[in-house]
Scaffold this active site. Structure first.
Site, PDB file in Angstrom:
ATOM      1  N   ASP A  52      12.369  -6.622   6.663  1.00  0.00           N
ATOM      2  CA  ASP A  52      12.262  -7.231   7.989  1.00  0.00           C
ATOM      3  C   ASP A  52      11.231  -6.418   8.780  1.00  0.00           C
ATOM      4  OD1 ASP A  52      12.567  -8.059  10.594  1.00  0.00           O
ATOM      5  OD2 ASP A  52      14.765  -7.992  10.583  1.00  0.00           O
ATOM      6  N   GLU A 104      -2.413  19.865   4.977  1.00  0.00           N
ATOM      7  CA  GLU A 104      -1.612  19.905   3.754  1.00  0.00           C
ATOM      8  C   GLU A 104      -2.155  18.883   2.760  1.00  0.00           C
ATOM      9  OE1 GLU A 104       2.515  18.334   4.319  1.00  0.00           O
ATOM     10  OE2 GLU A 104       2.017  18.422   6.442  1.00  0.00           O
ATOM     11  N   CYS A 108       3.376  20.354   8.453  1.00  0.00           N
ATOM     12  CA  CYS A 108       2.758  19.784   9.657  1.00  0.00           C
ATOM     13  C   CYS A 108       2.595  20.812  10.780  1.00  0.00           C
ATOM     14  CB  CYS A 108       3.606  18.623  10.174  1.00  0.00           C
ATOM     15  SG  CYS A 108       3.976  17.415   8.908  1.00  0.00           S
ATOM     16  N   THR A 157       5.659   4.968   6.921  1.00  0.00           N
ATOM     17  CA  THR A 157       5.329   6.063   7.846  1.00  0.00           C
ATOM     18  C   THR A 157       4.039   6.766   7.430  1.00  0.00           C
ATOM     19  OG1 THR A 157       6.645   7.746   6.696  1.00  0.00           O
ATOM     20  CG2 THR A 157       7.798   6.424   8.316  1.00  0.00           C
ATOM     21  N   SER A 184      15.713  15.337   6.192  1.00  0.00           N
ATOM     22  CA  SER A 184      14.595  15.860   6.959  1.00  0.00           C
ATOM     23  C   SER A 184      14.768  15.599   8.458  1.00  0.00           C
ATOM     24  CB  SER A 184      13.325  15.176   6.448  1.00  0.00           C
ATOM     25  OG  SER A 184      12.218  15.824   6.904  1.00  0.00           O
ATOM     26  N   HIS A 223       6.299  16.488  17.398  1.00  0.00           N
ATOM     27  CA  HIS A 223       5.706  16.139  16.104  1.00  0.00           C
ATOM     28  C   HIS A 223       6.192  14.732  15.750  1.00  0.00           C
ATOM     29  CE1 HIS A 223       4.497  15.834  12.066  1.00  0.00           C
ATOM     30  NE2 HIS A 223       5.729  15.887  11.601  1.00  0.00           N
ATOM     31  N   LYS A 237      14.544   9.993  19.188  1.00  0.00           N
ATOM     32  CA  LYS A 237      15.795  10.649  18.780  1.00  0.00           C
ATOM     33  C   LYS A 237      15.791  12.109  19.256  1.00  0.00           C
ATOM     34  CE  LYS A 237      16.171   8.153  14.337  1.00  0.00           C
ATOM     35  NZ  LYS A 237      17.503   7.661  14.061  1.00  0.00           N
ATOM     36  N   ASN A 256       1.687   8.627  10.547  1.00  0.00           N
ATOM     37  CA  ASN A 256       1.752  10.094  10.534  1.00  0.00           C
ATOM     38  C   ASN A 256       0.430  10.687  10.071  1.00  0.00           C
ATOM     39  OD1 ASN A 256       2.703  12.705  10.560  1.00  0.00           O
ATOM     40  ND2 ASN A 256       4.359  12.375   9.071  1.00  0.00           N
ATOM     41  N   SER A 291       7.889  20.703   7.808  1.00  0.00           N
ATOM     42  CA  SER A 291       8.980  20.699   6.827  1.00  0.00           C
ATOM     43  C   SER A 291       8.948  21.960   5.984  1.00  0.00           C
ATOM     44  CB  SER A 291       8.844  19.479   5.922  1.00  0.00           C
ATOM     45  OG  SER A 291       9.149  18.322   6.650  1.00  0.00           O
TER      46      SER A 291
HETATM   47  N1  CAA Z   1      15.595  -4.242  12.872  1.00  0.00           N
HETATM   48  C1  CAA Z   1      15.606  -3.131  13.662  1.00  0.00           C
HETATM   49  N2  CAA Z   1      15.899  -1.881  13.191  1.00  0.00           N
HETATM   50  C2  CAA Z   1      16.190  -1.762  11.877  1.00  0.00           C
HETATM   51  C3  CAA Z   1      16.205  -2.887  11.024  1.00  0.00           C
HETATM   52  C4  CAA Z   1      15.883  -4.163  11.567  1.00  0.00           C
HETATM   53  N3  CAA Z   1      15.867  -5.267  10.812  1.00  0.00           N
HETATM   54  N4  CAA Z   1      16.524  -2.437   9.784  1.00  0.00           N
HETATM   55  C5  CAA Z   1      16.709  -1.091   9.872  1.00  0.00           C
HETATM   56  N5  CAA Z   1      16.502  -0.691  11.128  1.00  0.00           N
HETATM   57  C6  CAA Z   1      16.560   0.664  11.664  1.00  0.00           C
HETATM   58  C7  CAA Z   1      17.703   1.491  11.103  1.00  0.00           C
HETATM   59  O1  CAA Z   1      18.917   1.257  11.802  1.00  0.00           O
HETATM   60  C8  CAA Z   1      17.177   2.901  11.293  1.00  0.00           C
HETATM   61  O2  CAA Z   1      17.350   3.280  12.639  1.00  0.00           O
HETATM   62  P1  CAA Z   1      18.271   4.569  13.000  1.00  0.00           P
HETATM   63  O3  CAA Z   1      17.555   5.755  12.400  1.00  0.00           O
HETATM   64  O4  CAA Z   1      18.285   4.616  14.485  1.00  0.00           O
HETATM   65  O5  CAA Z   1      19.585   4.341  12.366  1.00  0.00           O
HETATM   66  C9  CAA Z   1      15.668   2.747  11.075  1.00  0.00           C
HETATM   67  O6  CAA Z   1      15.394   1.342  11.211  1.00  0.00           O
HETATM   68  C10 CAA Z   1      15.200   3.182   9.682  1.00  0.00           C
HETATM   69  O7  CAA Z   1      16.009   2.526   8.755  1.00  0.00           O
HETATM   70  P2  CAA Z   1      16.541   3.316   7.486  1.00  0.00           P
HETATM   71  O8  CAA Z   1      17.082   4.660   7.864  1.00  0.00           O
HETATM   72  O9  CAA Z   1      17.436   2.402   6.729  1.00  0.00           O
HETATM   73  O10 CAA Z   1      15.141   3.475   6.720  1.00  0.00           O
HETATM   74  P3  CAA Z   1      14.825   4.123   5.325  1.00  0.00           P
HETATM   75  O11 CAA Z   1      16.041   4.467   4.573  1.00  0.00           O
HETATM   76  O12 CAA Z   1      13.889   3.170   4.692  1.00  0.00           O
HETATM   77  O13 CAA Z   1      14.069   5.508   5.672  1.00  0.00           O
HETATM   78  C11 CAA Z   1      12.875   7.287   6.732  1.00  0.00           C
HETATM   79  C12 CAA Z   1      13.531   5.914   6.921  1.00  0.00           C
HETATM   80  C13 CAA Z   1      13.910   8.291   6.250  1.00  0.00           C
HETATM   81  C14 CAA Z   1      12.303   7.759   8.062  1.00  0.00           C
HETATM   82  C15 CAA Z   1      11.738   7.124   5.687  1.00  0.00           C
HETATM   83  O14 CAA Z   1      10.760   6.266   6.194  1.00  0.00           O
HETATM   84  C16 CAA Z   1      11.090   8.433   5.286  1.00  0.00           C
HETATM   85  O15 CAA Z   1      11.587   9.125   4.409  1.00  0.00           O
HETATM   86  N6  CAA Z   1       9.926   8.792   5.919  1.00  0.00           N
HETATM   87  C17 CAA Z   1       9.141   9.964   5.562  1.00  0.00           C
HETATM   88  C18 CAA Z   1       9.778  11.286   5.927  1.00  0.00           C
HETATM   89  C19 CAA Z   1       9.982  11.486   7.371  1.00  0.00           C
HETATM   90  O16 CAA Z   1       9.302  10.864   8.151  1.00  0.00           O
HETATM   91  N7  CAA Z   1      10.907  12.402   7.750  1.00  0.00           N
HETATM   92  C20 CAA Z   1      11.211  12.664   9.136  1.00  0.00           C
HETATM   93  C21 CAA Z   1      11.196  14.076   9.572  1.00  0.00           C
HETATM   94  S1  CAA Z   1      10.273  15.136   8.485  1.00  0.00           S
HETATM   95  C22 CAA Z   1       8.890  15.640   9.230  1.00  0.00           C
HETATM   96  O17 CAA Z   1       8.824  15.581  10.401  1.00  0.00           O
HETATM   97  C23 CAA Z   1       7.781  16.180   8.425  1.00  0.00           C
HETATM   98  C24 CAA Z   1       6.835  15.113   8.219  1.00  0.00           C
HETATM   99  O18 CAA Z   1       5.961  14.883   9.025  1.00  0.00           O
HETATM  100  C25 CAA Z   1       6.987  14.297   7.006  1.00  0.00           C
END
Ligand code: CAA
Length: 411
Positions: free
Chosen positions: A29, A79, A111, A152, A201, A233, A242, A276, A309
């Site tokens: 979606d 990185e 980062c 991302t 993370s 960041h 958040k 990112n 990280s």
């Molecule tokens: N409509 C609206 N919102 C929706 C939706 C829909 N149809 N479907 C899902 N969502 C929402 C979920 O509720 C969730 O929100 P909340 O966090 O508020 O609960 C959000 O969308 C994401 O959904 P999921 O958690 O199910 O998504 P995912 O399992 O696919 O993974 C992620 C999300 C973990 C961020 C993933 O994209 C990821 O691993 N990203 C890379 C790593 C990262 O960004 N880590 C964050 C901190 S690490 C860091 O800062 C270092 C760095 O730069 C990498």
């Protein structure tokens, strides 16, 4: 005056993939990406662009009007390094024509190395106020086709001239730091894509925020409400939302429905359009705040949270200076973002899967839209960069208001 940023500039590739297109190909979606992650577009680098060319282009813009003979240090935080031994900074040094007396090196800690570089640069210019440091930070975020982190992904670079006579922002000396050995995101030398435990993370990010904020608060004596804006960041923009609500709760502030729009939203607008860019993300957010905010921000205090990280984090602050509007062209980032080419999904995959030969054979890379520098090819395991004519960025209509995007409900 405290040392800080004299000029700064941001560069992101000239191509992007709309996350609605990605959602259609992943059976997702689009609201999950647009609202759940807070991301709309992902910057995609063409085959002839890498961190060196992106950083050199950001630096070329940041150095406009700066006496380059005063720059005696070039630091490159990344990185996405192109060599295990030779610093990417040395290629940038040559492309920019800097003095042979300007030392050049690369920094790494996910980062957060850009912030480590900034803090070193501030100490250097405080010690030798007649010299300046060119700090560049740039990355290409890759998680893999179909990976959870794919929406991302992004790319970009920021360059900053750090000086004892800043015009954009002066940083205050107090800092809060946090280091902990965790495996939330990493990339072994033999992999081209990062490994990430995304949910973990996010938890570590919030823990590192709480710990480094507390350290900063003890060091500075400042309260949450002493800060007008916050830049975080940005692995994706919902992360900042958040983080900000988490920090407000830790500081026992009463609920305020306008808090995010007022204190954080202006810093998210560019990242939402690029994705990112790791080391550059926090500073892309700072530029977004400076360039898109209405009214004069001079004298406002910004709290900045840098997270790398692995992990290391830092909370610090700065005050925006009266000269910031003259030091950075306020429509440059917006024009860059509006004058990009949208990719079809197949074009994105082609760019993503392009690989350079690893056997030392000579290979010329086809020309795409880039900044003033491009990776022309490789031969004998050596990269060959060249300067190119940059097409003038199209004139665009007046800026849209910095309208907060439709948001997901944040708990
Ligand atoms: N409509 C609206 N919102 C929706 C939706 C829909 N149809 N479907 C899902 N969502 C929402 C979920 O509720 C969730 O929100 P909340 O966090 O508020 O609960 C959000 O969308 C994401 O959904 P999921 O958690 O199910 O998504 P995912 O399992 O696919 O993974 C992620 C999300 C973990 C961020 C993933 O994209 C990821 O691993 N990203 C890379 C790593 C990262 O960004 N880590 C964050 C901190 S690490 C860091 O800062 C270092 C760095 O730069 C990498």
């Amino acid at each position: 005056m405290n040392p800080g940023i004299e000029t700064m500039a941001f560069y992101t590739p000239r191509y992007y993939l709309d996350l609605r297109t990605l959602a259609a190909h992943r059976g997702a979606d689009p609201d999950k990406f647009y609202l759940g992650l807070g991301q709309e577009k992902m910057a995609v680098s063409p085959p002839d662009e890498d961190v060196v060319t992106m950083a050199a282009e950001a630096a070329r813009m940041a150095l406009e009007g700066v006496d380059v003979s005063s720059i005696d240090t070039l630091m490159f935080a990344t990185e996405t390094g192109v060599d295990q031994s030779k610093a990417a900074a040395i290629y940038v040094h040559r492309l920019l024509g800097l003095s042979t007396h300007c030392r050049s090196f690369e920094l790494k800690q996910a980062c957060c190395s850009s912030t480590a570089g900034l803090q070193m640069a501030l100490a250097l210019v405080a010690q030798r106020p007649h010299k300046k440091v060119l700090l560049v930070a740039g990355d290409i975020a890759r998680y893999g086709l179909g990976a959870a982190g794919e929406p991302t992904q992004g790319a970009g670079a920021v360059a900053m001239v750090i000086s004892a006579e800043p015009r954009v922002i002066a940083f205050e000396p107090e800092q809060g730091s946090y280091t902990e050995d965790v495996m939330d995101f990493w990339r072994p030398n033999y992999l081209e894509e990062a490994l990430v435990d995304g949910k973990y993370s996010i938890k570590v990010y919030l823990r590192a925020l709480a710990k480094s904020w507390e350290h900063y608060r003890q060091e500075s004596g400042r309260a949450f409400t002493d800060h007008d804006f916050f830049c975080y960041h940005l692995p994706f923009t919902r992360m900042a939302e958040k983080a900000h609500l988490h920090l407000a709760r830790l500081n026992q502030l009463p609920p305020d429905p306008d808090r995010l729009d007022r204190e954080v939203e202006p810093s998210l607008l560019y990242n939402r359009q690029t994705g990112n860019c790791y080391t550059a993300s926090l500073y892309e957010g700072l530029l977004s705040l400076l360039e898109t905010s209405e009214g004069n921000l001079a004298g406002k205090r910004v709290g900045l949270f840098s997270y790398g990280s692995g992990c290391m984090a830092s909370f610090f602050s700065g005050k925006i200076l009266p000269g910031y509007r003259d030091a950075i062209p306020l429509d440059r980032g917006r024009r860059l973002l509006e004058d990009r080419t949208e990719l079809r999904y197949e074009e994105y995959e082609n760019f993503y899967e392009h690989r350079l030969p690893t056997d030392g054979s000579a290979y010329a890379i086809a020309s795409h839209q880039t900044g003033a520098f491009r990776l022309a090819g490789v031969a004998d395991h050596k990269r060959n960069y060249e300067r190119v004519e940059v097409a003038a960025v199209k004139a665009v209509p007046p800026p849209p208001q910095a309208v907060p995007a439709k948001k997901a409900v944040v708990a």
